[in-house]
Design an enzyme around this catalytic site. Structure first.
Site, short mmCIF file in Angstrom:
data_model
loop_
_atom_site.label_atom_id
_atom_site.label_comp_id
_atom_site.label_asym_id
_atom_site.label_seq_id
_atom_site.Cartn_x
_atom_site.Cartn_y
_atom_site.Cartn_z
N GLY A 46 0.77 -1.25 0.00
CA GLY A 46 0.00 0.00 0.00
C GLY A 46 0.79 1.29 0.00
O GLY A 46 0.33 2.31 -0.50
N GLU A 100 3.40 3.98 6.57
CA GLU A 100 2.18 3.24 6.23
C GLU A 100 1.28 4.09 5.33
O GLU A 100 1.25 5.31 5.47
CB GLU A 100 1.40 2.93 7.51
CG GLU A 100 1.71 1.59 8.14
CD GLU A 100 1.01 0.43 7.43
OE1 GLU A 100 0.70 0.54 6.23
OE2 GLU A 100 0.79 -0.59 8.09
N ASP A 104 -5.52 1.27 10.30
CA ASP A 104 -6.92 0.90 10.54
C ASP A 104 -6.99 0.36 11.97
O ASP A 104 -6.98 1.13 12.93
CB ASP A 104 -7.27 -0.13 9.46
CG ASP A 104 -8.72 -0.56 9.43
OD1 ASP A 104 -9.06 -1.49 10.19
OD2 ASP A 104 -9.51 -0.01 8.65
N LYS A 132 -7.55 5.91 10.68
CA LYS A 132 -8.97 5.76 11.03
C LYS A 132 -9.07 5.63 12.55
O LYS A 132 -9.01 4.51 13.07
CB LYS A 132 -9.55 4.50 10.38
CG LYS A 132 -9.51 4.45 8.86
CD LYS A 132 -10.18 3.16 8.36
CE LYS A 132 -9.89 2.86 6.93
NZ LYS A 132 -10.33 1.51 6.52
N PHE A 153 -13.99 2.47 3.89
CA PHE A 153 -13.04 1.69 3.11
C PHE A 153 -12.67 2.52 1.89
O PHE A 153 -13.54 2.98 1.16
CB PHE A 153 -13.62 0.33 2.69
CG PHE A 153 -12.58 -0.49 1.99
CD1 PHE A 153 -11.60 -1.15 2.71
CD2 PHE A 153 -12.54 -0.55 0.60
CE1 PHE A 153 -10.59 -1.86 2.07
CE2 PHE A 153 -11.55 -1.27 -0.05
CZ PHE A 153 -10.57 -1.93 0.69
N VAL A 154 -11.37 2.72 1.70
CA VAL A 154 -10.90 3.57 0.60
C VAL A 154 -9.94 2.82 -0.32
O VAL A 154 -9.28 1.87 0.10
CB VAL A 154 -10.21 4.85 1.15
CG1 VAL A 154 -11.21 5.76 1.82
CG2 VAL A 154 -9.07 4.50 2.11
N ARG A 166 -4.92 0.39 -7.11
CA ARG A 166 -3.74 1.03 -6.50
C ARG A 166 -3.21 2.21 -7.30
O ARG A 166 -2.57 3.09 -6.75
CB ARG A 166 -2.60 0.01 -6.31
CG ARG A 166 -2.91 -1.09 -5.33
CD ARG A 166 -1.62 -1.84 -4.99
NE ARG A 166 -1.86 -3.11 -4.31
CZ ARG A 166 -2.04 -3.26 -3.00
NH1 ARG A 166 -2.01 -2.20 -2.22
NH2 ARG A 166 -2.23 -4.44 -2.48
P1 IMP Z 1 -4.59 -2.74 10.18
O1 IMP Z 1 -3.59 -3.82 10.52
O2 IMP Z 1 -6.00 -3.15 10.49
O3 IMP Z 1 -4.23 -1.40 10.82
O4 IMP Z 1 -4.59 -2.55 8.63
C1 IMP Z 1 -3.48 -2.00 8.02
C2 IMP Z 1 -3.36 -2.33 6.54
O5 IMP Z 1 -4.59 -2.72 5.93
C3 IMP Z 1 -2.97 -1.06 5.85
O6 IMP Z 1 -1.56 -0.97 5.76
C4 IMP Z 1 -3.60 -1.17 4.50
O7 IMP Z 1 -2.72 -1.79 3.61
C5 IMP Z 1 -4.80 -2.03 4.72
N1 IMP Z 1 -6.01 -1.17 4.84
C6 IMP Z 1 -6.55 -0.64 5.96
N2 IMP Z 1 -7.64 0.11 5.68
C7 IMP Z 1 -7.77 0.07 4.33
C8 IMP Z 1 -8.69 0.68 3.41
O8 IMP Z 1 -9.64 1.42 3.76
N3 IMP Z 1 -8.49 0.40 2.10
C9 IMP Z 1 -7.48 -0.39 1.64
N4 IMP Z 1 -6.60 -0.96 2.46
C10 IMP Z 1 -6.73 -0.74 3.80
MG MG Z 2 -0.54 -1.40 4.15
#
Ligand code: IMP
Ligand code: MG
Length: 176
Positions: A46, A100, A104, A132, A153-154, A166
């Site tokens: 990402g 990052e 999320d 978020k 969700f984006v 992407r």
């Molecule tokens: P986390 O471990 O739940 O904090 O998620 C982190 C990873 O999930 C991020 O580095 C993103 O690659 C992916 N991610 C989180 N939210 C989104 C979103 O809204 N769209 C796309 N990818 C996301």
């Molecule tokens: Mg990521």
């Protein structure tokens, strides 16, 4: 409106808006790390566009490397994190900045912090383009945040839905 796989998305932030967040973060980081040995660790996939743009505006000359994990499937976090590319660099005495695309739940970040601790880094900080707060379940400090967003969700600017979207230059949200 755009279609990616089975879902529809609408523009949330333009490419110009994204650029202004990136420039502002880049300038802060550039100032804070002047004279320091900085290692930028981008989190794939990402963050690939964000890291590329972020470093273009810097006057310092950081080392740049990437780590790769997987925890997201479809449009929600799975809670499990797998290492796909680990740390190859010597962190001793270096100021590490984890970069990052979006934070999320923070599960990925917690995993990264546990991998990096006890490796002799002079400091470890986090920069994320998006955050978020409503979804965040950790208490790890995020030093640099481009923009806080609601629990949407984006896709775009590096972020995907089912591995697509992407290369979009703006940021798009799932159509409400
Ligand atoms: P986390 O471990 O739940 O904090 O998620 C982190 C990873 O999930 C991020 O580095 C993103 O690659 C992916 N991610 C989180 N939210 C989104 C979103 O809204 N769209 C796309 N990818 C996301
Ligand atoms: Mg990521």
């Amino acid at each position: 409106m755009i279609q990616i796989g089975d879902k529809q998305f609408v523009e949330y932030l333009t490419a110009d808006q994204l650029e202004s967040y990136v420039i502002s973060l880049s300038m802060q980081i550039d100032k804070d790390y002047k004279g320091k040995d900085l290692l930028i660790l981008g989190i794939l996939n990402g963050s690939f566009l964000f890291v590329a743009d972020l470093v273009k505006y810097m006057t310092i000359d950081p080392e740049i490397s990437f780590l790769k994990f997987a925890s997201y499937e479809g449009t929600s976090s799975t809670g499990n994190v797998k290492d796909l590319i680990g740390i190859n660099e010597d962190l001793t005495g270096k100021h590490v900045l984890i970069v990052e695309d979006i934070v999320d739940s923070g599960t990925t970040l917690a995993h990264i912090m546990s991998l990096l601790k006890d490796k002799g880094a002079a400091s470890i900080q986090i920069a994320t383009l998006f955050f978020k707060p409503e979804a965040y379940k950790q208490d790890i400090e995020l030093r640099y945040i481009g923009k806080e967003i609601p629990n949407l969700f984006v896709v775009g600017y590096g972020m995907d839905y089912q591995s697509k979207g992407r290369n979009l230059t703006g940021l798009y949200q799932l159509k409400p």
